[in-house]
Scaffold this active site. Structure first.
Site, PDB file in Angstrom:
ATOM      1  N   SER A  68       3.304  -2.213   6.917  1.00  0.00           N
ATOM      2  CA  SER A  68       2.063  -1.557   6.519  1.00  0.00           C
ATOM      3  C   SER A  68       1.883  -1.680   5.008  1.00  0.00           C
ATOM      4  O   SER A  68       2.860  -1.829   4.266  1.00  0.00           O
ATOM      5  CB  SER A  68       2.089  -0.079   6.900  1.00  0.00           C
ATOM      6  OG  SER A  68       2.985   0.633   6.051  1.00  0.00           O
ATOM      7  N   ASP A  69       0.654  -1.632   4.547  1.00  0.00           N
ATOM      8  CA  ASP A  69       0.430  -1.492   3.121  1.00  0.00           C
ATOM      9  C   ASP A  69       0.782  -0.063   2.723  1.00  0.00           C
ATOM     10  O   ASP A  69       1.063   0.800   3.564  1.00  0.00           O
ATOM     11  CB  ASP A  69      -1.021  -1.841   2.761  1.00  0.00           C
ATOM     12  CG  ASP A  69      -1.164  -2.343   1.328  1.00  0.00           C
ATOM     13  OD1 ASP A  69      -0.291  -2.014   0.496  1.00  0.00           O
ATOM     14  OD2 ASP A  69      -2.144  -3.042   1.024  1.00  0.00           O
ATOM     15  N   TYR A  70       0.754   0.195   1.434  1.00  0.00           N
ATOM     16  CA  TYR A  70       1.261   1.433   0.842  1.00  0.00           C
ATOM     17  C   TYR A  70       0.629   2.668   1.507  1.00  0.00           C
ATOM     18  O   TYR A  70      -0.576   2.903   1.396  1.00  0.00           O
ATOM     19  CB  TYR A  70       0.947   1.420  -0.645  1.00  0.00           C
ATOM     20  CG  TYR A  70       1.664   2.445  -1.484  1.00  0.00           C
ATOM     21  CD1 TYR A  70       2.778   2.093  -2.233  1.00  0.00           C
ATOM     22  CD2 TYR A  70       1.223   3.753  -1.559  1.00  0.00           C
ATOM     23  CE1 TYR A  70       3.438   3.015  -3.022  1.00  0.00           C
ATOM     24  CE2 TYR A  70       1.871   4.689  -2.340  1.00  0.00           C
ATOM     25  CZ  TYR A  70       2.974   4.316  -3.083  1.00  0.00           C
ATOM     26  OH  TYR A  70       3.615   5.239  -3.864  1.00  0.00           O
ATOM     27  N   ALA A  71       1.455   3.428   2.228  1.00  0.00           N
ATOM     28  CA  ALA A  71       1.060   4.693   2.875  1.00  0.00           C
ATOM     29  C   ALA A  71      -0.008   4.522   3.944  1.00  0.00           C
ATOM     30  O   ALA A  71      -0.617   5.504   4.375  1.00  0.00           O
ATOM     31  CB  ALA A  71       0.585   5.720   1.833  1.00  0.00           C
ATOM     32  N   ALA A  72      -0.243   3.281   4.416  1.00  0.00           N
ATOM     33  CA  ALA A  72      -1.333   3.035   5.354  1.00  0.00           C
ATOM     34  C   ALA A  72      -1.098   3.694   6.709  1.00  0.00           C
ATOM     35  O   ALA A  72      -2.059   4.033   7.407  1.00  0.00           O
ATOM     36  CB  ALA A  72      -1.541   1.531   5.531  1.00  0.00           C
TER      37      ALA A  72
END
Length: 739
Positions: free
Chosen positions: A261-265
């Site tokens: 996942s992208d950051y905190a997605a």
């Protein structure tokens, strides 16, 4: 480690140890003496998960990574090494131009060499994975992440996606280079209104035809990882979107690498409104086959409860963990957790002279000559003319852009330094002239304090003093070179803007000096296409130099003084007005086209206050040579399997040049509306001075495929137009029939 050993290792792990492998935390969770408590408490991560975490975000440097790895392994039951992942987008210490500039080279082979250097330096710095390449198709210059893309065309982006992956992963099986992570999957470049983190809504046909090819090219080139995008597709955020991640990426394309996942997605699925809480967010993400949760508490705290409740099958977690272990094994980490790097190797590898030399070549090929009235450029260093370099970027090493996070501006060659190598001191003067921005208040959003912001701005007295000095110098000058552009923080992630002109304070300053009637050159420094409509009317010569990287000053000076002949071609259209956005060359035909409709006057597809066409189109760029395209021929009027398309390229000047010959087609009638033009092939060739050469393309039937009304990827019989030229607008035309 052989497959059976990996399976044994997997089955020896507890569920907590397995979950840990699927969690990525950033560097502040670690230091060399103890685990950092503050970030752990803020995110709510348990000690058990923290001591089993599988990967670390954005820690680099041989000393730091080795210390963290050593401490981690000493406390590890199974001695599974950490993965160090970092944002190394277009350079580690040797910084190349931003990817939008790399796209302007139209030279994937050269860019593969550049990314091989990036892989070598990154490995020496202790990184194992880079979150690159970003291959998002971009058509809206308001989006700050234009900086990271190679442009608006799927075929060109695909060529660069493949070359970047191959470069980064060169000799990966020999424990060289680093693993690539293609991003942002999928269609993030279509964020509505060009606004970061915004939604995407499009048809499946558009997704498949335009946006997916570049990701598929990276997969086919062997990229080891894929990062999910922040946006929605068809109403479902991608990080929890089984159609995008499982049906297309896993099942249709056969990707069995790591999905992150992208950051905190994962946590943001709650904010999107499709998950009620962290547990539901974790459920949706793992069901969509997302393997690693970057910087969120969802997997760390909720995967085991989901398993205990029977909502997910343990096999789903095992599959994800095995993919992570395989990646670590592919990188050779079980044999050497440090991958052969140390402080000595790092110092020997970074910023080698050969790396700088390549960076200068890449930068030179990325620079686009947009205007050159009366052949003002190249300048003659022996002409004894007085040259004034003026503007906030003239004597400034801040030329590497926002996303070169491991680069150093102190390594960068300034424009002033580059020009000094060509001119006698008495013929060259440098003045700042004006401030970069009228206000720096927006930097507060990036953590700048009020005192820091106040220190950046010129006082009214300083503004008057700098202006007076610049005007005095300009009166004495024969040629004025303006080094103008965006502030570094005005582009890149979270750099969406509605006003994409040069800052007002810079435009006002230029107007005052232009009034003096001197010869003028603009060096435009930016992370996106800017609106240069005013400047194109008033400045004699314009060079688009992007954020040019470590060797920027040398490469720019080589272009200015003719050592290098400009060969850059735009990979993204430069709008005439921001109101045209999104704008791109391969738009669909419309029922009331501007130039050929049976309707007249007002009632055609047009603006009342702007042309339809961009200021500078896709593929555009001038050189110091006089190039002429003639005699476009097609080997047959009927295509069955393939055709040969040829054109004569004549250089009417004495100067050798690199010319990018571009082949476009138009499918005149299809079962669905087709674009007015589509790039199908291109060749970058050397054309010697006072010579003529023939350039030939072999166009195959398969290259005419598209997603038909029935969503089959196929070709339909009919008439096709062929266009060949130096850009997407100025082309010769022919035709053929497909039967």
């Amino acid at each position: 480690m052989k497959e059976e050993k990996l399976q044994e290792l997997l089955h020896s792990l507890t569920w907590t140890e397995k979950v840990g492998q699927l969690v990525q935390l950033s560097g502040e969770f670690f230091n060399t003496s103890a685990l950092t408590v503050g970030p752990q408490q803020k995110l709510g991560i348990s000690d058990d998960i923290l001591k089993n975490v599988g990967s670390v975000l954005n820690v680099a440097g041989a000393i730091k990574t080795s210390e963290i790895q050593q401490q981690y392994l000493e406390n590890s039951n199974h001695k599974i090494p950490l993965l160090f992942m970092a944002d190394i987008i277009y350079g580690y210490r040797t910084v190349f131009p931003i990817p939008l500039g790399l796209g302007a080279t139209w030279n994937p082979e050269l860019i593969e060499e550049a990314y091989t250097v990036i892989g070598k330096e990154s490995q020496a710095g202790g990184a194992h994975v880079t979150f690159a390449p970003m291959v998002d198709l971009v058509r809206d210059a308001r989006w700050g992440r234009c900086l990271e893309s190679t442009g608006e065309d799927s075929l060109l982006n695909s060529a660069f996606a493949s070359s970047m992956v191959r470069g980064l992963q060169k000799d990966l099986d020999k424990q060289k280079g680093i693993a690539s992570c293609v991003k942002h999957f999928a269609a993030y470049g279509a964020a509505e209104a060009g606004r970061e983190y915004n939604t995407v809504d499009m048809s499946e046909r558009k997704l498949r035809q335009d946006y997916l090819p570049s990701y598929k090219a990276a997969i086919d080139a062997g990229c080891k990882m894929v990062m999910t995008s922040f946006n929605t597709y068809d109403g479902v955020p991608v990080t929890g979107n089984e159609f995008i991640l499982k049906d297309i990426l896993r099942d249709e394309w056969g990707f069995d690498g790591v999905l992150i996942s992208d950051y905190a997605a994962v946590r943001e699925l709650i904010d999107h409104g499709i998950a009620e809480d962290n547990k539901e967010a974790a459920y949706l993400a793992i069901k969509a086959t997302n393997d690693i949760d970057m910087k969120s508490p969802c997997y760390a705290n909720e995967l085991q409860p989901l398993l205990n409740e029977g909502r997910i099958d343990g096999a789903l977690i095992d599959q994800a963990v095995l993919r992570v272990l395989k990646l670590k094994n592919d990188l050779g980490l079980f044999d050497d957790p440090y991958r052969g790097t140390n402080e000595v190797i790092e110092k020997e590898t970074l910023l080698k002279e050969e790396h700088r030399t390549l960076a200068k070549q890449v930068t030179a090929e990325s620079i686009v000559l947009l205007k050159n009235d009366n052949e003002l450029l190249p300048l003659d260093p022996q002409a004894n003319e007085k040259i004034l370099l003026v503007g906030p970027y003239g004597d400034n090493q801040e030329l590497i852009g926002l996303w070169a996070v491991h680069g150093k501006t102190t390594d960068t060659i300034s424009i002033k330094t580059g020009i000094e190598a060509y001119l006698k001191p008495e013929n060259f003067q440098v003045e700042k002239g004006c401030d970069m921005l009228e206000s720096y208040e927006f930097l507060g959003e990036f953590g700048a304090t009020k005192d820091m912001i106040d220190s950046l701005s010129m006082s009214d007295k300083e503004k008057a003093q700098y202006l007076t000095q610049a005007l005095t110098a300009a009166e004495k000058a024969d040629i004025i070179i303006f080094a103008m552009g965006e502030h570094t923080m005005q582009s890149g992630e979270a750099g969406s803007r509605t006003d994409i002109r040069l800052p007002q304070i810079q435009r006002d300053f230029m107007k005052q000096l232009v009034k003096l009637g001197k010869k003028t050159v603009l060096l435009s420094i930016s992370g996106r296409p800017l609106i240069l409509t005013e400047e194109a009317d008033t400045i004699d010569a314009i060079l688009q130099v992007w954020f040019p990287g470590t060797e920027g000053g040398h490469a720019i000076a080589d272009i200015l003084f003719g050592k290098s002949n400009p060969s850059g071609r735009l990979s993204m259209s430069f709008p005439y007005s921001v109101g045209q956005l999104p704008i791109y060359y391969n738009e669909f035909k419309t029922g009331r086209p501007l130039t050929s409709s049976t309707h007249s006057g007002r009632f055609v597809s047009k603006y009342l206050d702007s042309p339809n066409t961009p200021l500078f189109p896709f593929g555009y760029g001038l050189s110091y040579s006089d190039i002429q395209y003639t005699e476009l021929t097609v080997s047959d009027t009927i295509m069955t399997d393939e055709l040969t398309i040829s054109v004569q390229i004549k250089n009417n000047s004495t100067r050798d040049c690199l010319e990018t010959v571009q082949l476009y087609i138009q499918d005149v009638v299809g079962s669905v509306v087709r674009p007015v033009k589509e790039l199908k092939q291109f060749k970058k060739i050397t054309v010697a001075g006072n010579s003529t050469t023939t350039v030939s393309f072999t166009l195959t039937r398969d290259e005419l495929n598209y997603y038909t009304r029935s969503m089959h990827y196929a070709v339909e019989n009919g008439t096709f137009l062929v266009f060949v030229g130096p850009n997407s607008q100025d082309t010769l035309e022919a035709s053929f029939e497909l039967v």
